[in-house]
Motif scaffolding. Structure first.
Motif, PDB file in Angstrom:
ATOM      1  N   SER A 144      11.817  -0.250  21.702  1.00  0.00           N
ATOM      2  CA  SER A 144      10.984  -1.448  22.233  1.00  0.00           C
ATOM      3  C   SER A 144      12.560  -0.651  23.299  1.00  0.00           C
ATOM      4  CB  SER A 144      10.962  -2.770  23.167  1.00  0.00           C
ATOM      5  OG  SER A 144       9.470  -2.055  22.725  1.00  0.00           O
ATOM      6  N   ARG A 145      12.452  -0.310  24.403  1.00  0.00           N
ATOM      7  CA  ARG A 145      13.580  -0.157  25.132  1.00  0.00           C
ATOM      8  C   ARG A 145      13.931  -0.497  26.360  1.00  0.00           C
ATOM      9  NH1 ARG A 145      16.414   5.828  27.228  1.00  0.00           N
ATOM     10  NH2 ARG A 145      17.787   5.119  28.630  1.00  0.00           N
ATOM     11  N   ILE A 146      15.124  -1.478  26.935  1.00  0.00           N
ATOM     12  CA  ILE A 146      14.380  -1.979  27.942  1.00  0.00           C
ATOM     13  C   ILE A 146      16.504  -2.072  28.921  1.00  0.00           C
ATOM     14  CG2 ILE A 146      15.378  -4.029  28.981  1.00  0.00           C
ATOM     15  CD1 ILE A 146      13.345  -5.356  26.973  1.00  0.00           C
ATOM     16  N   GLY A 147      16.401  -0.666  29.135  1.00  0.00           N
ATOM     17  CA  GLY A 147      17.681  -0.210  29.711  1.00  0.00           C
ATOM     18  C   GLY A 147      18.476   0.723  28.791  1.00  0.00           C
ATOM     19  N   ARG A 148      19.901   0.176  28.059  1.00  0.00           N
ATOM     20  CA  ARG A 148      19.960   1.047  27.199  1.00  0.00           C
ATOM     21  C   ARG A 148      20.392   0.722  25.970  1.00  0.00           C
ATOM     22  NH1 ARG A 148      26.317   2.552  29.730  1.00  0.00           N
ATOM     23  NH2 ARG A 148      25.914   3.658  27.367  1.00  0.00           N
ATOM     24  N   GLU A 149      19.965  -0.674  26.004  1.00  0.00           N
ATOM     25  CA  GLU A 149      19.314  -1.832  24.884  1.00  0.00           C
ATOM     26  C   GLU A 149      17.766  -0.725  23.653  1.00  0.00           C
ATOM     27  OE1 GLU A 149      21.475  -4.127  23.601  1.00  0.00           O
ATOM     28  OE2 GLU A 149      22.660  -3.480  24.654  1.00  0.00           O
ATOM     29  N   TYR A 150      17.852  -1.479  22.889  1.00  0.00           N
ATOM     30  CA  TYR A 150      16.982  -0.757  21.546  1.00  0.00           C
ATOM     31  C   TYR A 150      16.463  -2.209  21.230  1.00  0.00           C
ATOM     32  CZ  TYR A 150      16.973   4.251  22.864  1.00  0.00           C
ATOM     33  OH  TYR A 150      16.886   5.055  23.773  1.00  0.00           O
ATOM     34  N   PHE A 151      14.907  -1.885  20.891  1.00  0.00           N
ATOM     35  CA  PHE A 151      14.911  -3.190  20.707  1.00  0.00           C
ATOM     36  C   PHE A 151      13.438  -2.886  19.266  1.00  0.00           C
ATOM     37  CE2 PHE A 151      16.135  -4.561  24.427  1.00  0.00           C
ATOM     38  CZ  PHE A 151      16.748  -5.857  24.165  1.00  0.00           C
ATOM     39  N   PHE A 152      13.893  -3.719  18.232  1.00  0.00           N
ATOM     40  CA  PHE A 152      12.775  -3.464  17.402  1.00  0.00           C
ATOM     41  C   PHE A 152      12.166  -4.956  17.026  1.00  0.00           C
ATOM     42  CE2 PHE A 152      16.250  -0.705  16.973  1.00  0.00           C
ATOM     43  CZ  PHE A 152      15.575   0.773  16.781  1.00  0.00           C
ATOM     44  N   SER A 153      10.610  -4.688  16.785  1.00  0.00           N
ATOM     45  CA  SER A 153      10.412  -5.745  16.342  1.00  0.00           C
ATOM     46  C   SER A 153       9.829  -5.855  14.818  1.00  0.00           C
ATOM     47  CB  SER A 153       8.263  -6.258  17.133  1.00  0.00           C
ATOM     48  OG  SER A 153       7.747  -5.430  16.024  1.00  0.00           O
ATOM     49  N   GLU A 154       9.426  -6.881  14.218  1.00  0.00           N
ATOM     50  CA  GLU A 154       8.936  -6.621  12.069  1.00  0.00           C
ATOM     51  C   GLU A 154       8.478  -5.372  11.986  1.00  0.00           C
ATOM     52  OE1 GLU A 154       7.373  -9.502   8.382  1.00  0.00           O
ATOM     53  OE2 GLU A 154       8.206 -10.562  10.405  1.00  0.00           O
ATOM     54  N   ARG A 155       7.687  -5.303  12.788  1.00  0.00           N
ATOM     55  CA  ARG A 155       6.205  -4.051  12.153  1.00  0.00           C
ATOM     56  C   ARG A 155       6.629  -3.083  12.729  1.00  0.00           C
ATOM     57  NH1 ARG A 155       0.031  -5.064  13.921  1.00  0.00           N
ATOM     58  NH2 ARG A 155      -0.711  -3.496  13.121  1.00  0.00           N
TER      59      ARG A 155
ATOM     60  N   MET B 220      19.171   4.400  13.571  1.00  0.00           N
ATOM     61  CA  MET B 220      17.777   3.983  12.933  1.00  0.00           C
ATOM     62  C   MET B 220      16.857   4.104  14.043  1.00  0.00           C
ATOM     63  SD  MET B 220      16.165   1.601  11.558  1.00  0.00           S
ATOM     64  CE  MET B 220      15.233   0.143  10.985  1.00  0.00           C
ATOM     65  N   ILE B 221      18.233   4.094  15.329  1.00  0.00           N
ATOM     66  CA  ILE B 221      17.300   4.129  16.993  1.00  0.00           C
ATOM     67  C   ILE B 221      16.430   5.800  17.172  1.00  0.00           C
ATOM     68  CG2 ILE B 221      18.091   4.679  19.586  1.00  0.00           C
ATOM     69  CD1 ILE B 221      19.702   2.407  19.047  1.00  0.00           C
ATOM     70  N   LYS B 222      17.401   6.673  16.346  1.00  0.00           N
ATOM     71  CA  LYS B 222      16.339   8.362  16.471  1.00  0.00           C
ATOM     72  C   LYS B 222      15.115   7.804  16.098  1.00  0.00           C
ATOM     73  CE  LYS B 222      17.309  12.654  15.220  1.00  0.00           C
ATOM     74  NZ  LYS B 222      16.168  12.909  15.923  1.00  0.00           N
ATOM     75  N   LEU B 223      15.234   6.973  14.520  1.00  0.00           N
ATOM     76  CA  LEU B 223      14.137   7.170  13.940  1.00  0.00           C
ATOM     77  C   LEU B 223      12.694   6.264  14.469  1.00  0.00           C
ATOM     78  CD1 LEU B 223      15.210   5.481  10.519  1.00  0.00           C
ATOM     79  CD2 LEU B 223      13.842   8.120  10.518  1.00  0.00           C
ATOM     80  N   GLY B 224      13.029   5.245  15.335  1.00  0.00           N
ATOM     81  CA  GLY B 224      12.996   4.618  16.453  1.00  0.00           C
ATOM     82  C   GLY B 224      12.259   5.533  17.299  1.00  0.00           C
ATOM     83  N   ARG B 225      12.805   5.970  17.888  1.00  0.00           N
ATOM     84  CA  ARG B 225      12.172   7.160  19.033  1.00  0.00           C
ATOM     85  C   ARG B 225      11.696   7.860  18.405  1.00  0.00           C
ATOM     86  NH1 ARG B 225      18.042   8.117  21.534  1.00  0.00           N
ATOM     87  NH2 ARG B 225      17.529   9.491  20.295  1.00  0.00           N
ATOM     88  N   ASP B 226      12.058   8.448  17.437  1.00  0.00           N
ATOM     89  CA  ASP B 226      10.617   9.519  17.271  1.00  0.00           C
ATOM     90  C   ASP B 226       9.618   9.106  16.631  1.00  0.00           C
ATOM     91  OD1 ASP B 226      12.833  11.424  17.086  1.00  0.00           O
ATOM     92  OD2 ASP B 226      13.130  11.355  15.517  1.00  0.00           O
ATOM     93  N   LEU B 227       9.652   8.071  16.119  1.00  0.00           N
ATOM     94  CA  LEU B 227       7.893   7.202  15.116  1.00  0.00           C
ATOM     95  C   LEU B 227       7.671   6.753  16.736  1.00  0.00           C
ATOM     96  CD1 LEU B 227       9.307   6.394  12.233  1.00  0.00           C
ATOM     97  CD2 LEU B 227       8.081   8.279  12.988  1.00  0.00           C
ATOM     98  N   GLY B 228       7.892   6.388  17.270  1.00  0.00           N
ATOM     99  CA  GLY B 228       7.794   5.156  18.875  1.00  0.00           C
ATOM    100  C   GLY B 228       7.454   4.090  18.508  1.00  0.00           C
ATOM    101  N   SER B 229       8.129   3.850  17.085  1.00  0.00           N
ATOM    102  CA  SER B 229       8.385   2.412  16.697  1.00  0.00           C
ATOM    103  C   SER B 229       9.687   1.900  17.514  1.00  0.00           C
ATOM    104  CB  SER B 229       8.565   2.639  14.570  1.00  0.00           C
ATOM    105  OG  SER B 229       7.139   2.909  14.786  1.00  0.00           O
TER     106      SER B 229
END
Length: 70
Positions: A12-23, A1-10
């Motif tokens: 947010s990343r703070i430090g080593r943590e990734y966050f996903f909004s509903e959008r 999921m993180i790889k897809l989010g990074r590839d699509l720019g969808s």
């Protein structure tokens, strides 16, 4: 999921943590869907929407471009 989010720019990343909004999750889901086809078998164009992160990055890059002659 993180790889897809990074590839699509969808995401947010703070430090080593990734966050996903509903959008962000909806953007990822839309990107993974098969293209719908019309009854004649032709692909139908479906427009997505920019996630908050992608929109912010686009606006930031546009505001940082240098104008010609300056």
């Amino acid at each position: 999921m993180i790889k897809l989010g990074r590839d699509l720019g969808s995401c947010s990343r703070i430090g080593r943590e990734y966050f996903f909004s509903e959008r962000d999750l909806l953007d990822i889901w839309q990107a993974q869907r098969a293209m719908p086809t019309s009854s004649q078998g032709q692909a139908v164009n479906v427009k997505g929407f920019l996630s908050d992160v992608r929109l912010q990055r686009s606006l930031l890059s546009l505001s940082q471009k240098k104008r010609r002659g300056q």
